[in-house]
Design a protein around this motif. Structure first.
Motif, PDB file in Angstrom:
ATOM      1  N   ASN A   1       1.033  -0.368  -4.618  1.00 48.01           N
ATOM      2  CA  ASN A   1      -0.169  -1.169  -4.905  1.00 48.01           C
ATOM      3  C   ASN A   1      -0.069  -1.917  -6.234  1.00 48.01           C
ATOM      4  O   ASN A   1      -1.077  -2.192  -6.887  1.00 48.01           O
ATOM      5  CB  ASN A   1      -1.419  -0.283  -4.909  1.00 48.01           C
ATOM      6  CG  ASN A   1      -1.750   0.236  -3.523  1.00 48.01           C
ATOM      7  OD1 ASN A   1      -1.848  -0.535  -2.576  1.00 48.01           O
ATOM      8  ND2 ASN A   1      -1.896   1.548  -3.395  1.00 48.01           N
TER       9      ASN A   1
ATOM     10  N   GLN B   1      -3.976  -4.618   0.485  1.00 51.06           N
ATOM     11  CA  GLN B   1      -4.207  -3.923  -0.778  1.00 51.06           C
ATOM     12  C   GLN B   1      -5.667  -3.515  -0.933  1.00 51.06           C
ATOM     13  O   GLN B   1      -5.971  -2.498  -1.550  1.00 51.06           O
ATOM     14  CB  GLN B   1      -3.790  -4.815  -1.951  1.00 51.06           C
ATOM     15  CG  GLN B   1      -2.278  -4.967  -2.072  1.00 51.06           C
ATOM     16  CD  GLN B   1      -1.876  -6.008  -3.096  1.00 51.06           C
ATOM     17  OE1 GLN B   1      -2.717  -6.577  -3.795  1.00 51.06           O
ATOM     18  NE2 GLN B   1      -0.585  -6.273  -3.196  1.00 51.06           N
TER      19      GLN B   1
ATOM     20  N   PRO C   1       0.825  -1.213   0.000  1.00 49.91           N
ATOM     21  CA  PRO C   1       0.000   0.000   0.000  1.00 49.91           C
ATOM     22  C   PRO C   1       0.859   1.264   0.000  1.00 49.91           C
ATOM     23  O   PRO C   1       1.960   1.286   0.568  1.00 49.91           O
ATOM     24  CB  PRO C   1      -0.797  -0.108   1.306  1.00 49.91           C
ATOM     25  CG  PRO C   1      -0.783  -1.559   1.648  1.00 49.91           C
ATOM     26  CD  PRO C   1       0.528  -2.083   1.160  1.00 49.91           C
TER      27      PRO C   1
ATOM     28  N   LYS D   1      -4.259  -0.691   8.484  1.00 50.66           N
ATOM     29  CA  LYS D   1      -4.626   0.651   8.010  1.00 50.66           C
ATOM     30  C   LYS D   1      -4.335   1.694   9.060  1.00 50.66           C
ATOM     31  O   LYS D   1      -3.869   2.799   8.757  1.00 50.66           O
ATOM     32  CB  LYS D   1      -6.109   0.667   7.610  1.00 50.66           C
ATOM     33  CG  LYS D   1      -6.406  -0.086   6.331  1.00 50.66           C
ATOM     34  CD  LYS D   1      -7.885  -0.047   5.997  1.00 50.66           C
ATOM     35  CE  LYS D   1      -8.165  -0.790   4.686  1.00 50.66           C
ATOM     36  NZ  LYS D   1      -9.605  -0.835   4.362  1.00 50.66           N
TER      37      LYS D   1
END
Length: 336
Positions: free
Chosen positions: A187, A290, A166, A330
């Motif tokens: 990505n 991803q 990411p 995240k």
């Protein structure tokens, strides 16, 4: 970590990591020195010791760009016999051909593939490790870029670095590009170096056919010895290419019975389920972060009957559900 894991790493590469730290002006962590003292008398480094070495380095220097900086600081002549073999090929095409052939003797495992079209070439790297994967992959690819530039007298520049991770913050993306002096795309489906087809013809400044003829038989002998010991690697590579393969399908691909497959893996102190779990958990982590595939799609791609079966397997690997793992990753990225 399973200490019976039969994978191993080129000792020269482990030493080159510490040489790179020193050239960056970073003291070698005491724990890293202790690990190196355990492996200094071995021809190859057991994977669990290599991962202890990485943990010591990353714990001491927990910065996002560490892998890029280490890779750029590495020197080709620190990476052993095969490093010298690659340095003395006639041109970049020959060097890449030898890299594909001898990659088990270099670096930390995984494998390289080359894909090309009329105008461009992609040198793709597929790791076969999970711990500290992003830093380790970035180290390897940054080293490839820096050393290729050096071996071609600066004529090779590369077009783009692709990373299958990411994207970090815009500020960090800018730092990646400043360090590498080429665009970096996150990505991506696979981590790779892109460059023009015409660069394959660039001659190497240290080309020496006499050195090549001397080193190649030695490299061939080392590779033959390693491959005899590494049935685990063959199974891993097959599952990396097609993660949903079953035990029976893998045995068929290798022209073995399932019983014989199990025996050969047992000889290397591992099992089919251990290897399969390692590959599946690696891809599961990648795809979850991803965010381009649903859990049900990941389950199918990895060969599970449904999302529930995948969830149970993931919890066995990580101790948490796929959704919670994704949420935590995240949150970590937001803090960078």
């Amino acid at each position: 970590m399973d200490l019976t894991d039969s994978r191993s790493v080129n000792l020269s590469y482990s030493k080159a990591l510490l040489e790179a730290l020193t050239s960056l002006g970073l003291p070698i962590p005491m724990r890293a020195s202790k690990v190196l003292s355990q492996i200094s008398r071995q021809e190859r480094v057991p994977i669990h010791l290599q991962e202890q070495l990485w943990k010591a380095i990353i714990d001491s220097y927990p910065e996002p760009l560490l892998g890029i900086k280490l890779g750029l600081a590495m020197q080709a002549n620190h990476i052993g016999l095969v490093g010298h073999l690659l340095m003395t090929q006639k041109d970049l095409q020959a060097t890449i051909d030898q890299l594909i052939s001898y990659h088990p003797l270099l670096g930390e495992g995984g494998h390289f593939e080359v894909h090309s079209d009329t105008f461009s070439v992609s040198l793709c790297y597929y790791p076969n490790f999970i711990k500290f994967a992003q830093t380790r992959v970035e180290t390897i690819l940054a080293a490839c870029i820096a050393q290729t530039q050096a071996l071609t007298g600066g004529k090779f520049q590369g077009c783009k670095l692709l990373l299958s991770y990411p994207a970090p913050s815009l500020a960090l993306q800018q730092q990646y590009q400043e360090l590498l002096a080429i665009p970096v795309q996150f990505n991506a489906q696979v981590s790779a170096i892109l460059f023009p087809v015409k660069d394959l013809a660039i001659p190497l400044v240290a080309a020496d056919k006499d050195v090549v003829s001397c080193l190649k038989p030695k490299a061939d002998a080392l590779l033959q010895t390693l491959e005899k010991k590494s049935f685990h690697r063959k199974v891993t590579l097959l599952l990396q290419q097609t993660p949903y393969l079953t035990r029976e399908q893998v045995a068929k691909h290798l022209c073995l019975s399932t019983r014989h497959l199990g025996r050969k893996l047992q000889e290397e102190h591992t099992s089919f389920r251990t290897v399969q779990d390692e590959v599946r958990s690696y891809y599961a982590r990648q795809w979850l972060v991803q965010g381009e595939m649903s859990n049900s799609a990941i389950a199918i791609a990895l060969g599970y009957s449904d999302e529930s079966a995948f969830g149970k397997a993931f919890k066995r690997w990580e101790g948490i559900s796929p959704s919670l793992y994704n949420k935590r990753q995240k949150e970590t990225l937001k803090r960078l």
